[in-house]
Design a protein around this motif. Structure first.
Motif, PDB file in Angstrom:
ATOM      1  N   TRP A  23      38.525  41.593  42.541  1.00 26.89           N
ATOM      2  CA  TRP A  23      39.443  40.391  42.446  1.00 26.89           C
ATOM      3  C   TRP A  23      40.596  40.834  43.261  1.00 26.89           C
ATOM      4  O   TRP A  23      40.997  42.159  43.194  1.00 26.89           O
ATOM      5  CB  TRP A  23      39.772  40.107  41.195  1.00 26.89           C
ATOM      6  N   GLU A  24      41.383  40.109  43.833  1.00 32.96           N
ATOM      7  CA  GLU A  24      42.563  40.226  44.309  1.00 32.96           C
ATOM      8  C   GLU A  24      43.664  39.719  44.063  1.00 32.96           C
ATOM      9  O   GLU A  24      45.066  39.422  44.721  1.00 32.96           O
ATOM     10  CB  GLU A  24      42.363  39.626  45.833  1.00 32.96           C
ATOM     11  N   VAL A  25      43.840  39.557  42.559  1.00 30.07           N
ATOM     12  CA  VAL A  25      45.054  38.870  42.230  1.00 30.07           C
ATOM     13  C   VAL A  25      46.387  39.718  42.380  1.00 30.07           C
ATOM     14  O   VAL A  25      47.366  39.360  42.664  1.00 30.07           O
ATOM     15  CB  VAL A  25      45.024  38.875  40.434  1.00 30.07           C
ATOM     16  N   GLY A  26      46.245  40.969  42.596  1.00 29.98           N
ATOM     17  CA  GLY A  26      47.721  42.119  42.808  1.00 29.98           C
ATOM     18  C   GLY A  26      47.467  42.105  44.019  1.00 29.98           C
ATOM     19  O   GLY A  26      48.275  43.543  44.300  1.00 29.98           O
ATOM     20  N   ILE A  27      47.060  41.754  45.118  1.00 31.12           N
ATOM     21  CA  ILE A  27      46.976  42.395  46.382  1.00 31.12           C
ATOM     22  C   ILE A  27      48.156  42.280  46.950  1.00 31.12           C
ATOM     23  O   ILE A  27      48.548  43.182  47.920  1.00 31.12           O
ATOM     24  CB  ILE A  27      45.734  41.641  47.196  1.00 31.12           C
ATOM     25  N   ALA A  28      48.938  41.136  46.414  1.00 33.44           N
ATOM     26  CA  ALA A  28      50.396  41.210  47.181  1.00 33.44           C
ATOM     27  C   ALA A  28      51.017  42.300  46.770  1.00 33.44           C
ATOM     28  O   ALA A  28      52.184  42.744  47.440  1.00 33.44           O
ATOM     29  CB  ALA A  28      51.194  40.025  46.696  1.00 33.44           C
ATOM     30  N   PHE A  29      50.829  43.120  45.633  1.00 30.29           N
ATOM     31  CA  PHE A  29      51.555  44.258  45.296  1.00 30.29           C
ATOM     32  C   PHE A  29      50.857  45.432  45.721  1.00 30.29           C
ATOM     33  O   PHE A  29      51.113  46.719  45.371  1.00 30.29           O
ATOM     34  CB  PHE A  29      51.817  44.401  43.915  1.00 30.29           C
ATOM     35  N   GLY A  30      49.694  45.447  46.491  1.00 30.65           N
ATOM     36  CA  GLY A  30      48.774  46.467  47.187  1.00 30.65           C
ATOM     37  C   GLY A  30      47.645  47.078  46.190  1.00 30.65           C
ATOM     38  O   GLY A  30      46.950  47.984  46.529  1.00 30.65           O
ATOM     39  N   THR A  31      47.215  46.154  45.208  1.00 29.03           N
ATOM     40  CA  THR A  31      46.341  46.393  44.251  1.00 29.03           C
ATOM     41  C   THR A  31      44.917  45.740  44.404  1.00 29.03           C
ATOM     42  O   THR A  31      45.139  44.404  44.222  1.00 29.03           O
ATOM     43  CB  THR A  31      46.897  46.451  42.887  1.00 29.03           C
ATOM     44  N   VAL A  32      44.028  46.228  44.571  1.00 30.89           N
ATOM     45  CA  VAL A  32      42.826  45.842  44.603  1.00 30.89           C
ATOM     46  C   VAL A  32      41.912  46.201  43.283  1.00 30.89           C
ATOM     47  O   VAL A  32      41.807  47.331  43.010  1.00 30.89           O
ATOM     48  CB  VAL A  32      41.996  46.068  45.744  1.00 30.89           C
ATOM     49  N   GLY A  33      41.369  45.230  42.476  1.00 34.73           N
ATOM     50  CA  GLY A  33      40.459  45.675  41.391  1.00 34.73           C
ATOM     51  C   GLY A  33      39.082  45.431  41.605  1.00 34.73           C
ATOM     52  O   GLY A  33      38.618  44.429  42.262  1.00 34.73           O
ATOM     53  N   VAL A  34      38.362  46.213  41.074  1.00 36.56           N
ATOM     54  CA  VAL A  34      36.939  46.484  41.289  1.00 36.56           C
ATOM     55  C   VAL A  34      36.255  46.726  40.026  1.00 36.56           C
ATOM     56  O   VAL A  34      36.893  47.564  38.842  1.00 36.56           O
ATOM     57  CB  VAL A  34      36.325  46.951  42.575  1.00 36.56           C
ATOM     58  N   THR A  35      35.042  46.224  39.810  1.00 35.39           N
ATOM     59  CA  THR A  35      34.087  46.964  38.597  1.00 35.39           C
ATOM     60  C   THR A  35      33.062  47.244  39.169  1.00 35.39           C
ATOM     61  O   THR A  35      32.467  46.643  40.101  1.00 35.39           O
ATOM     62  CB  THR A  35      33.714  45.514  37.490  1.00 35.39           C
ATOM     63  N   LYS A  36      32.466  48.316  38.564  1.00 38.54           N
ATOM     64  CA  LYS A  36      31.385  48.981  38.869  1.00 38.54           C
ATOM     65  C   LYS A  36      30.662  49.597  37.443  1.00 38.54           C
ATOM     66  O   LYS A  36      31.204  50.400  36.818  1.00 38.54           O
ATOM     67  CB  LYS A  36      31.528  50.093  39.784  1.00 38.54           C
ATOM     68  N   GLN A  37      29.394  49.331  37.274  1.00 43.13           N
ATOM     69  CA  GLN A  37      28.719  49.685  36.292  1.00 43.13           C
ATOM     70  C   GLN A  37      29.541  49.818  34.956  1.00 43.13           C
ATOM     71  O   GLN A  37      29.432  50.829  34.173  1.00 43.13           O
ATOM     72  CB  GLN A  37      28.226  51.153  36.523  1.00 43.13           C
ATOM     73  N   GLY A  38      30.223  48.609  34.879  1.00 45.57           N
ATOM     74  CA  GLY A  38      30.873  48.582  33.551  1.00 45.57           C
ATOM     75  C   GLY A  38      32.361  49.089  33.554  1.00 45.57           C
ATOM     76  O   GLY A  38      33.079  48.950  32.393  1.00 45.57           O
ATOM     77  N   SER A  39      32.836  49.722  34.677  1.00 41.92           N
ATOM     78  CA  SER A  39      33.987  50.462  34.680  1.00 41.92           C
ATOM     79  C   SER A  39      35.153  49.738  35.357  1.00 41.92           C
ATOM     80  O   SER A  39      34.529  49.062  36.429  1.00 41.92           O
ATOM     81  CB  SER A  39      34.046  51.914  35.233  1.00 41.92           C
ATOM     82  N   LEU A  40      36.183  49.731  35.102  1.00 40.09           N
ATOM     83  CA  LEU A  40      37.183  48.968  35.858  1.00 40.09           C
ATOM     84  C   LEU A  40      37.942  49.824  36.585  1.00 40.09           C
ATOM     85  O   LEU A  40      38.609  51.112  35.960  1.00 40.09           O
ATOM     86  CB  LEU A  40      38.226  48.305  34.764  1.00 40.09           C
ATOM     87  N   LEU A  41      38.055  49.465  37.975  1.00 41.05           N
ATOM     88  CA  LEU A  41      38.741  50.444  38.665  1.00 41.05           C
ATOM     89  C   LEU A  41      39.908  49.800  39.605  1.00 41.05           C
ATOM     90  O   LEU A  41      39.646  48.717  40.003  1.00 41.05           O
ATOM     91  CB  LEU A  41      38.024  51.171  39.951  1.00 41.05           C
TER      92      LEU A  41
END
Length: 481
Positions: free
Chosen positions: A77-95
């Motif tokens: 998800w790219e909700v915070g991309i304007a602040f340089g943050t990209v969020g991902v999930t992988k195998q139940g973990s939030l990164l």
């Protein structure tokens, strides 16, 4: 333990508990970029407080991050991309992966002018506290600690990478975070941090009520909120955020002896937290109970009266306190459920003291249960926590009396459904018996029968009808023949 050994152990432990971090680092390395684990994730690994949610920083720009993780992550998800943050999930973990930052602040709001940085040292400098300004270079598997966060962690000290004045001017919410970390982690703020908080407490007014509320709630949900609350009060931060709490510090003179209400309330909060774990039904940390424990006596300063002979009274402080609690929680933008629940607990917390040695009638017990409703388990804990006397005999007697009340409630519940006290005749029966159309008189009759039900317990049908007809006659209502 040698700090170098501790650092290496932390890196080893991280790789053990989070192979995803190593896997992700390989992707970034293959693309020619650095990847670091940063912030609270590193701190918690060092403290043995593992987390499934990991924070990373990188020299890759946001679009490059997206290109690297696409096809590897389960979700992006790219909700915070304007602040340089990209969020991902992988195998139940939030990164969360954020590009190096070198922001500047206007110091009027807390909104930064987002600027991407070039080095890990520059990125760590802008973080709130040195214990959160450590990183792990995941490719090289090396510990990065330019601002001596390891020493601060060892000494359980809260200090800032930059000066506290710079840090708090950039983001005043960090002052509340200092109080929260004092509560959550048991860390002691450095003297220069306390000094800056005291001098700059008014800067918290720049922060929205919603953000303040979120930090305050996290503080209150800590295992031991007291150090954080005391830091807020001692620095003047509480005067801006929750002024009713420092307002409970009443002067005590030699002629009018009474408990310090502020210290008493902190003790009640601690005891309520203990009862969450020990008194049935046990619960996870309970924000409503903790807010009620902290605020239950906020009405005392406004209702204090000195009595002849040196006594002190606080008549109706529960009524005043409930209004004050409701007003403050509204200003902090708490939910309607939390506001109403906390203010009702504050309003009811003194009711038990009319119980004496068991003089309440069954009617009074029913009213206690009915007025508390779903809050009854919390009210039990709040009332028990409110006993802070050092006289062990008196304390034991109070707890025994409350045991008796709970036993009476249990016995009555075996006989009748106290959670759903209703009149013995419903609205349709009332209208049929009295020949009424829907309207205020039906509601008045219903209320009369409910009060009768509370006073006398369940009535059989004929008895309920007879009482309704008596009420109708007294109120000039003539039933149909």
């Amino acid at each position: 333990m040698n700090e170098l050994v501790a650092m290496q152990n932390a890196v080893t432990e991280l790789m053990r508990i989070s192979p995803l971090a190593d896997e992700l680092a390989g992707l970034f390395s293959k693309a020619g970029h650095k990847l670091y684990l940063v912030g609270g994730s590193v701190r918690d690994v060092m403290l043995g407080r593992g987390s499934h949610d990991l924070d990373f920083t990188t020299d890759a720009r946001p679009q490059q991050v997206l290109d690297i993780v696409r096809g590897w992550a389960d979700n992006i998800w790219e909700v915070g991309i304007a602040f340089g943050t990209v969020g991902v999930t992988k195998q139940g973990s939030l990164l969360e992966i954020t590009t190096f930052r070198a922001d500047s602040y206007d110091r009027v709001t807390r909104n930064p002018e987002v600027t991407f940085g070039d080095t890990i040292e520059e990125d760590l400098l802008r973080r709130d506290f040195s214990v959160n300004a450590m990183a792990i270079d995941l490719a090289a598997k090396k510990f990065v600690d330019p601002y001596d966060g390891m020493s601060a962690l060892r000494d359980r000290l809260l200090d800032t990478p930059a000066t506290p004045q710079e840090s708090f001017a950039d983001d005043p919410l960090r002052m509340l975070r200092a109080a929260r970390f004092a509560a959550q982690l048991g860390f002691t703020p450095a003297p220069r941090v306390v000094k800056a908080m005291t001098e700059m407490a008014g800067e918290i007014d720049r922060i929205t009520a919603e953000r303040v509320q979120a930090e305050l709630s996290k503080l209150l949900l800590a295992d031991d909120p007291r150090p954080g609350l005391e830091l807020m009060v001692d620095t003047g931060l509480a005067e801006r955020v929750l002024p009713e709490v420092p307002g409970m510090r009443l002067a005590i003179d030699e002629h009018h002896q009474h408990k310090d209400v502020y210290q008493h309330s902190l003790t009640v909060l601690r005891q309520a937290i203990e009862l969450e774990k020990t008194h049935e039904p046990t619960s996870e940390p309970d924000l409503i109970l903790r807010l009620a424990a902290l605020l239950h006596d906020v009405g005392k300063p406004r209702t204090r009266e000195f009595q002849p002979g040196g006594g002190v009274s606080f008549h109706h402080h529960e009524v005043v306190g409930a209004k004050m609690a409701r007003k403050r929680l509204r200003e902090l933008k708490y939910s309607k459920e939390i506001i109403e629940s906390v203010s009702q607990l504050v309003f009811l917390h003194l009711r038990f003291h009319g119980y004496g040695k068991g003089e309440w009638t069954d009617s009074a017990v029913r009213r206690y249960v009915t007025d508390a409703g779903d809050l009854l388990p919390r009210l039990h804990k709040l009332v028990r926590a409110d006993c802070t006397t050092r006289n062990r005999r008196k304390a034991a007697a109070l707890q025994a009396t409350y045991d008796q009340l709970e036993e009476r409630i249990a016995r009555l519940r075996e006989q009748e459904d106290l959670a759903r006290v209703r009149p013995d005749l419903d609205g349709n029966a009332i209208m049929e018996l009295l020949g009424l159309q829907p309207g205020p008189q039906v509601g008045q009759a219903w209320k009369f029968l409910k009060e009768l039900r509370l006073d006398r317990g369940p009535l059989d049908h004929d008895e309920a009808v007879a009482e309704l007809l008596k009420w109708a006659a007294a109120n000039g209502i003539t039933p149909p023949a």
